[in-house]
Design a protein around this motif. Structure first.
Motif, PDB file in Angstrom:
ATOM      1  N   CYS A   1      18.701   7.935  39.642  1.00  0.00           N
ATOM      2  CA  CYS A   1      17.377   7.398  39.666  1.00  0.00           C
ATOM      3  C   CYS A   1      17.506   6.097  40.650  1.00  0.00           C
ATOM      4  O   CYS A   1      18.266   5.297  40.506  1.00  0.00           O
ATOM      5  CB  CYS A   1      16.802   7.061  38.411  1.00  0.00           C
ATOM      6  N   VAL A   2      16.387   6.100  41.435  1.00  0.00           N
ATOM      7  CA  VAL A   2      16.361   5.226  42.641  1.00  0.00           C
ATOM      8  C   VAL A   2      15.153   4.250  42.197  1.00  0.00           C
ATOM      9  O   VAL A   2      14.168   4.663  41.616  1.00  0.00           O
ATOM     10  CB  VAL A   2      16.269   5.688  43.859  1.00  0.00           C
ATOM     11  N   ASN A   3      15.309   2.819  42.217  1.00  0.00           N
ATOM     12  CA  ASN A   3      14.317   1.966  41.928  1.00  0.00           C
ATOM     13  C   ASN A   3      13.544   1.456  43.211  1.00  0.00           C
ATOM     14  O   ASN A   3      14.178   0.727  44.076  1.00  0.00           O
ATOM     15  CB  ASN A   3      14.768   0.616  41.231  1.00  0.00           C
ATOM     16  N   TYR A   4      12.610   2.231  43.586  1.00  0.00           N
ATOM     17  CA  TYR A   4      11.776   2.061  44.747  1.00  0.00           C
ATOM     18  C   TYR A   4      11.151   0.454  44.987  1.00  0.00           C
ATOM     19  O   TYR A   4      10.893   0.229  46.125  1.00  0.00           O
ATOM     20  CB  TYR A   4      10.508   2.986  44.983  1.00  0.00           C
ATOM     21  N   LYS A   5      11.212  -0.041  43.797  1.00  0.00           N
ATOM     22  CA  LYS A   5      10.695  -1.583  44.063  1.00  0.00           C
ATOM     23  C   LYS A   5      11.916  -2.617  44.502  1.00  0.00           C
ATOM     24  O   LYS A   5      11.599  -3.536  45.237  1.00  0.00           O
ATOM     25  CB  LYS A   5      10.094  -2.130  42.905  1.00  0.00           C
TER      26      LYS A   5
ATOM     27  N   GLN B   1      15.198  -1.390  45.395  1.00  0.00           N
ATOM     28  CA  GLN B   1      16.219  -0.865  46.389  1.00  0.00           C
ATOM     29  C   GLN B   1      15.729  -0.402  47.831  1.00  0.00           C
ATOM     30  O   GLN B   1      14.628   0.002  47.804  1.00  0.00           O
ATOM     31  CB  GLN B   1      16.743   0.494  45.853  1.00  0.00           C
ATOM     32  N   GLU B   2      16.450  -0.456  48.835  1.00  0.00           N
ATOM     33  CA  GLU B   2      16.044   0.253  49.851  1.00  0.00           C
ATOM     34  C   GLU B   2      16.090   1.876  49.927  1.00  0.00           C
ATOM     35  O   GLU B   2      17.193   2.306  49.543  1.00  0.00           O
ATOM     36  CB  GLU B   2      16.745  -0.429  51.132  1.00  0.00           C
ATOM     37  N   LEU B   3      14.956   2.126  50.069  1.00  0.00           N
ATOM     38  CA  LEU B   3      14.718   3.676  49.346  1.00  0.00           C
ATOM     39  C   LEU B   3      15.597   4.674  50.369  1.00  0.00           C
ATOM     40  O   LEU B   3      16.088   5.582  49.879  1.00  0.00           O
ATOM     41  CB  LEU B   3      13.291   3.976  49.523  1.00  0.00           C
ATOM     42  N   LEU B   4      15.529   4.528  51.692  1.00  0.00           N
ATOM     43  CA  LEU B   4      16.259   5.482  52.388  1.00  0.00           C
ATOM     44  C   LEU B   4      17.724   5.428  52.139  1.00  0.00           C
ATOM     45  O   LEU B   4      18.199   6.693  51.578  1.00  0.00           O
ATOM     46  CB  LEU B   4      16.049   5.205  54.018  1.00  0.00           C
TER      47      LEU B   4
ATOM     48  N   GLU C   1      22.238   8.546  49.261  1.00  0.00           N
ATOM     49  CA  GLU C   1      23.403   8.294  48.488  1.00  0.00           C
ATOM     50  C   GLU C   1      23.029   9.245  47.124  1.00  0.00           C
ATOM     51  O   GLU C   1      23.894   9.956  46.756  1.00  0.00           O
ATOM     52  CB  GLU C   1      23.642   6.926  47.982  1.00  0.00           C
ATOM     53  N   ALA C   2      21.952   9.254  46.613  1.00  0.00           N
ATOM     54  CA  ALA C   2      21.740  10.039  45.394  1.00  0.00           C
ATOM     55  C   ALA C   2      21.465  11.357  45.689  1.00  0.00           C
ATOM     56  O   ALA C   2      21.766  12.181  44.633  1.00  0.00           O
ATOM     57  CB  ALA C   2      20.350   9.457  44.765  1.00  0.00           C
ATOM     58  N   CYS C   3      21.218  11.802  46.919  1.00  0.00           N
ATOM     59  CA  CYS C   3      21.192  13.165  47.235  1.00  0.00           C
ATOM     60  C   CYS C   3      22.268  13.767  48.407  1.00  0.00           C
ATOM     61  O   CYS C   3      21.633  13.950  49.739  1.00  0.00           O
ATOM     62  CB  CYS C   3      19.650  13.514  47.810  1.00  0.00           C
TER      63      CYS C   3
END
Ligand SMILES: NC(=O)c1ccc[n+]([C@@H]2O[C@H](COP(=O)([O-])OP(=O)(O)OC[C@H]3O[C@@H](n4cnc5c(N)ncnc54)[C@H](OP(=O)(O)O)[C@@H]3O)[C@@H](O)[C@H]2O)c1
Length: 341
Positions: A197-201, A203-206, A211-213
């Protein structure tokens, strides 16, 4: 014994941007009486949902606006306290659409009886209700997830997103969430079993999503639109599917934001399809059978964020639109005696 008055929350004025408490008015009026063919219900839980922000606006959408001075609309779980309808008995627990009020009379159209022995009655507004069914039909019918594929979902800890990721796991997919705090991300991975799970607030999203996908994105279940959608589009695999469920990032917007670059949709022959769950009622039986079983088996978990009392509803809806809720947002309007609460 019923209280002497009916408390109601009305729409006082149409918000510009984020709603404020002054857009609502709390009133008291006599408890209505049931006439022949009608039932009188005491509201136990009121569901608060993102679509309510749209109902506060003037103008055409997929459903009518709430008129000024009218009771705010909303799904409810209630107990029948008086019945003049052969279809319901006093004491029945029901799920219906009575809105932001403590008591309501109805003819019972669209009202469904609940069995508290099968599942806690509040779940009829969440995991086994409209949000759960939204996840089920959007993911399975439009997303068509296949084992080994990667499913990304935004607002991942919420009522819809949490179910999407867990069904993706049940179907043998890699489930990746996007959520707005480290607590929400931890819950999604550790409690719900998402793979990441990525924290969009924070972490740098891209790079974080890349990395997660590591094998790209096959299904993006979009609950938010905006910048998250723009980034996920850059990671699409060929023939990816995007069930377009919600655009909460722009519900409070006063001007339409610029759209994302749709080049990746063309290049990857991707499908993007909007849907409204109320059009899919023919899937209700399959949804309830599957999801009730998964909940019983422990394969589908849920979290409720319950605020106390109808007067807290305006503030809680304002909070939902700012990401303050953590789980399915409910208002406990009166005591849930099935749980002793
Ligand atoms: N198509 C349909 O028939 C249908 C039916 C039901 C729901 N929906 C849609 O599904 C989506 C999720 O609904 P839900 O009931 O499950 O709500 P929810 O996720 O329980 O609560 C809303 C969440 O949205 C996130 N959010 C709020 N503002 C945001 C922003 N500006 N940018 C990104 N995320 C934001 C917040 O989580 P974070 O802290 O993680 O940002 C917030 O907690 C909504 O868009 C809703 O309109 C569609």
């Amino acid at each position: 014994m019923a209280a002497a008055v009916n408390r109601q929350v009305l729409l006082r004025r149409r918000p510009s941007g984020a709603p404020t408490p002054a857009d609502f008015e709390i009133t008291e009026s006599p408890i209505p009486e049931a006439r022949e063919g009608e039932i009188l219900c005491r509201t136990i839980y009121l569901s608060l949902d993102p679509y309510m922000r749209g109902r506060m606006n003037e103008g055409r959408s997929y459903a009518a606006s709430v008129e000024l001075g009218q009771v705010m609309v909303g799904g409810t779980v209630s107990q029948v306290i008086e019945s003049k309808s052969p279809a319901f008995a006093k004491g029945d627990f029901v799920v219906g659409y009575d809105g932001w009020q403590a008591y309501a009379v109805s003819k019972g159209a669209g009202v469904r009886k609940l069995d508290p022995a099968q599942a806690p009655i509040s779940t009829a507004l969440g995991v086994l209700g409209m949000p759960g069914m939204t996840a089920y039909v959007g993911l399975l019918d439009i997303g068509q997830p296949k084992p080994g594929e990667t499913v990304v979902v935004s607002a991942a800890s919420g009522a819809v997103g949490s179910v999407v990721g867990q069904i993706a796991r049940i179907k043998g997919c890699r489930a990746v969430g996007v959520a707005g705090s480290s607590e929400k991300c931890d819950y999604v991975v550790k409690e719900l079993g998402f793979d990441a799970c990525v924290n969009y607030k924070s972490q740098e999203l891209l790079p974080a999503l890349k990395e997660a996908c590591p094998r790209g994105v096959d299904v993006y279940f979009d609950n938010v639109g905006g910048p998250v959608l723009a980034v996920v589009l850059r990671l699409l695999n060929q023939n990816a599917r995007i069930p377009l469920c919600g655009l909460i990032s722009q519900y409070n917007a006063t001007e339409l934001p610029p759209g994302p670059n749709l080049g990746p949709i063309l290049v990857n022959r991707a499908l993007i399809k909007g849907f409204i769950v109320s059009d899919q009622m023919d899937r209700a039986g399959a949804f309830r059978a599957d999801c009730a079983r998964w909940v019983r088996e422990g394969a589908l978990k849920y979290r409720e964020d319950v605020v106390e009392g109808l007067d807290a509803a305006p503030g809680a809806l304002i909070g939902l639109l700012a990401g303050k809720n953590f789980g399915k947002l409910l208002v406990r309007v009166s005591s849930d005696r099935t749980r002793g609460a």
